[in-house]
Design a protein around this motif. Structure first.
Motif, PDB file in Angstrom:
ATOM      1  N   UNK A 133    -166.844  27.136 114.497  1.00 12.23           N
ATOM      2  CA  UNK A 133    -165.642  26.889 113.560  1.00 12.23           C
ATOM      3  C   UNK A 133    -164.371  27.622 114.235  1.00 12.23           C
ATOM      4  N   UNK A 134    -163.196  27.107 113.933  1.00  6.64           N
ATOM      5  CA  UNK A 134    -161.809  27.696 114.342  1.00  6.64           C
ATOM      6  C   UNK A 134    -161.522  28.362 112.806  1.00  6.64           C
ATOM      7  N   UNK A 135    -161.247  29.598 112.543  1.00  7.97           N
ATOM      8  CA  UNK A 135    -161.069  30.267 111.539  1.00  7.97           C
ATOM      9  C   UNK A 135    -159.664  30.183 111.192  1.00  7.97           C
ATOM     10  N   UNK A 136    -159.495  30.451 109.872  1.00  4.77           N
ATOM     11  CA  UNK A 136    -157.977  30.274 109.170  1.00  4.77           C
ATOM     12  C   UNK A 136    -157.061  31.155 109.976  1.00  4.77           C
ATOM     13  N   UNK A 137    -157.397  32.577 110.173  1.00  6.06           N
ATOM     14  CA  UNK A 137    -156.228  33.245 110.747  1.00  6.06           C
ATOM     15  C   UNK A 137    -156.020  32.881 112.059  1.00  6.06           C
ATOM     16  N   UNK A 138    -157.079  32.526 113.039  1.00  4.18           N
ATOM     17  CA  UNK A 138    -156.722  32.115 114.379  1.00  4.18           C
ATOM     18  C   UNK A 138    -155.918  30.761 114.245  1.00  4.18           C
ATOM     19  N   UNK A 142    -152.140  30.512 115.971  1.00  2.00           N
ATOM     20  CA  UNK A 142    -151.846  29.349 116.686  1.00  2.00           C
ATOM     21  C   UNK A 142    -150.778  28.301 116.412  1.00  2.00           C
ATOM     22  N   UNK A 143    -150.822  27.768 115.135  1.00  2.00           N
ATOM     23  CA  UNK A 143    -150.060  26.817 114.491  1.00  2.00           C
ATOM     24  C   UNK A 143    -148.509  27.414 114.523  1.00  2.00           C
ATOM     25  N   UNK A 144    -148.343  28.759 114.209  1.00  2.00           N
ATOM     26  CA  UNK A 144    -146.887  29.462 114.052  1.00  2.00           C
ATOM     27  C   UNK A 144    -146.439  29.297 115.591  1.00  2.00           C
ATOM     28  N   UNK A 145    -147.315  29.743 116.662  1.00  2.00           N
ATOM     29  CA  UNK A 145    -146.952  29.738 117.920  1.00  2.00           C
ATOM     30  C   UNK A 145    -146.396  28.486 118.533  1.00  2.00           C
ATOM     31  N   UNK A 146    -147.088  27.346 118.106  1.00  2.00           N
ATOM     32  CA  UNK A 146    -146.714  25.903 118.610  1.00  2.00           C
ATOM     33  C   UNK A 146    -145.709  25.520 117.791  1.00  2.00           C
ATOM     34  N   UNK A 147    -145.228  25.776 116.618  1.00  2.00           N
ATOM     35  CA  UNK A 147    -144.148  25.530 115.709  1.00  2.00           C
ATOM     36  C   UNK A 147    -142.866  26.237 116.327  1.00  2.00           C
ATOM     37  N   UNK A 173    -166.470  22.341 115.583  1.00  2.00           N
ATOM     38  CA  UNK A 173    -166.937  21.403 114.553  1.00  2.00           C
ATOM     39  C   UNK A 173    -165.938  20.908 113.566  1.00  2.00           C
ATOM     40  N   UNK A 174    -164.761  21.957 113.232  1.00  2.00           N
ATOM     41  CA  UNK A 174    -163.855  21.396 112.359  1.00  2.00           C
ATOM     42  C   UNK A 174    -162.544  21.108 113.158  1.00  2.00           C
ATOM     43  N   UNK A 178    -158.361  21.042 112.018  1.00  2.00           N
ATOM     44  CA  UNK A 178    -157.719  21.895 112.805  1.00  2.00           C
ATOM     45  C   UNK A 178    -156.513  20.944 113.572  1.00  2.00           C
ATOM     46  N   UNK A 179    -156.632  19.815 114.071  1.00  2.00           N
ATOM     47  CA  UNK A 179    -155.503  18.871 114.794  1.00  2.00           C
ATOM     48  C   UNK A 179    -154.610  18.432 113.557  1.00  2.00           C
TER      49      UNK A 179
END
Length: 389
Positions: A133-138, A142-147, A173-174, A178-179
């Motif tokens: 799974x992709x963790x919350x911190x990761x 990533x979301x901050x960078x994309x934003x 699996x998540x 995530x998307x």
């Protein structure tokens, strides 16, 4: 035909001749209009989709395969057209280890110029091998960078943004959650592409950027979660595939982000070699091309580039001796020690040893003493395919 008054920089008003031909459609219950516009002799096309149902508009725009296009006001679009501004498009490549951001500017002759080309190390795949799974911190990194990339693309007035995701998003699996989280925060829908498609687009980028069109060719791109291989000849693709050989996995498994003993290094290299068995026993290609963050960082270190210069990196030829030298350089230092090495991106310090080991093993398996480095990658292939002719 009519005369339109257009405000231009400096507060002036300019009268321009506009000819507009509209064709109306119904798409997904929405009113859609395609317009052929000629302003002062310069042609363009516009698409408008309207409804009181916002969700229906979003669905209709996506059905037209224009989900990545940004909503632009008519006056702004006319101003850009009559001023002859080159069209700009952005690509965001969400990988297991980094998020790459590219804005290309396309002139009227169809030639591309890079306006922005950078990467942020967000480690989306951190812990992915252990937990799937992709963790919350990761995800937050990533979301901050994309934003930030989306905001920059809008400030630079791009017409559209294409976003693709690779190995980390393919296997998590998540993934759906995530998307959805990224889209909710950034407004950007990421298309998760197959390893096969990733390899094909990388091949397009490499062959067009290096002018390699004769003889047998292997292009490989090693990332944080996987490596893509494309085998071809004379500009034609014969075979392409992806294998789960990525720098993050071996870094975590063998603790390659710290000082590593010769014995542990041998174990890691043996595991990489076993996982790359699919490329064994093949004819030696005329040319081997490598791309991706690992090999471009290795190249920057070989040139001692305090400031990364894609013009120097592109087309560089590396031999096995240089890869071996850098493996020893990284093996004997922990991550903090590696960050003092000129040319190495600080955030890549943890995974560079694993990346170098993968590159070296590929050379061994394919029987090549040298490889050619391509600074162009998946993002350039996406740019050419989605927004080219």
């Amino acid at each position: 035909e009519f005369i339109n008054e257009l405000a231009v920089p400096g507060g002036r008003i300019r009268a321009i001749s506009v000819h507009k031909r509209r064709t109306r459609y119904s798409v997904g219950g929405c009113m859609a209009e395609l317009s052929e516009v000629v302003a002062d002799g310069k042609p363009t096309r516009t698409v408008a989709v309207e409804s009181e149902d916002a969700a229906a508009v979003v669905a209709a725009v996506r059905s037209l395969e224009m989900g990545g296009y940004l909503n632009t006001s008519y006056p702004r679009g006319l101003a850009a057209l009559i001023e002859g501004k080159p069209s700009r498009y952005a690509v965001i490549d969400v990988g297991t280890n980094s998020v790459k951001f590219h804005i290309g500017e396309r002139d009227r002759d169809g030639k591309w110029r890079a306006v922005v080309d950078r990467a942020e190390m967000t480690r989306l795949g951190e812990g992915l091998e252990q937990h799937n799974v992709i963790g919350d911190a990761a995800l937050e990194r990533t979301t901050a960078a994309i934003a930030g990339m989306v905001d920059e693309a809008k400030r630079r007035e791009v017409l559209a943004i294409a976003a693709v995701g690779t190995a980390g998003l393919r296997i998590a699996s998540n993934r759906d959650a995530v998307l959805a989280s990224i889209e909710a925060r950034t407004g950007l829908r990421i298309e998760v592409i197959s390893g096969d498609e990733e390899g094909r687009l990388a091949y397009v980028a490499a062959t067009s950027g290096l002018g390699l069109s004769a003889g047998s060719l292997v292009v490989f791109d090693t990332g944080g979660g996987s490596s893509q291989f494309t085998f071809g000849h004379d500009s034609s693709v014969d075979e392409r595939f992806s294998v789960n050989v990525g720098a993050v996995r071996y870094t975590e498994r063998y603790k390659l982000d710290s000082v590593v003993s010769a014995e542990v290094l041998r174990e890691a290299m043996a595991a990489i070699a076993a996982d790359l068995s699919r490329i064994e026993g093949r004819p030696v290609p005329d040319a081997l091309v490598a791309m991706g963050g690992a090999v471009t960082n290795i190249t920057a270190v070989s040139h001692r580039l305090a400031t990364y210069d894609p013009a120097i990196v592109q087309g560089t030829v590396l031999d096995r001796a240089e890869i071996d030298r850098q493996i020893e350089l990284y093996r004997s230092r922990d991550a903090d020690g590696r960050r003092t090495i000129v040319g190495l991106q600080p955030k890549r310090a943890e995974v560079i040893l694993a990346g170098a080991c993968i590159v070296r093993t590929v050379m061994e398996k394919l029987g090549k003493q040298t490889l050619t480095v391509s600074d162009r990658g998946l993002r350039h292939g996406v740019l050419a395919e989605r927004f080219g002719d």
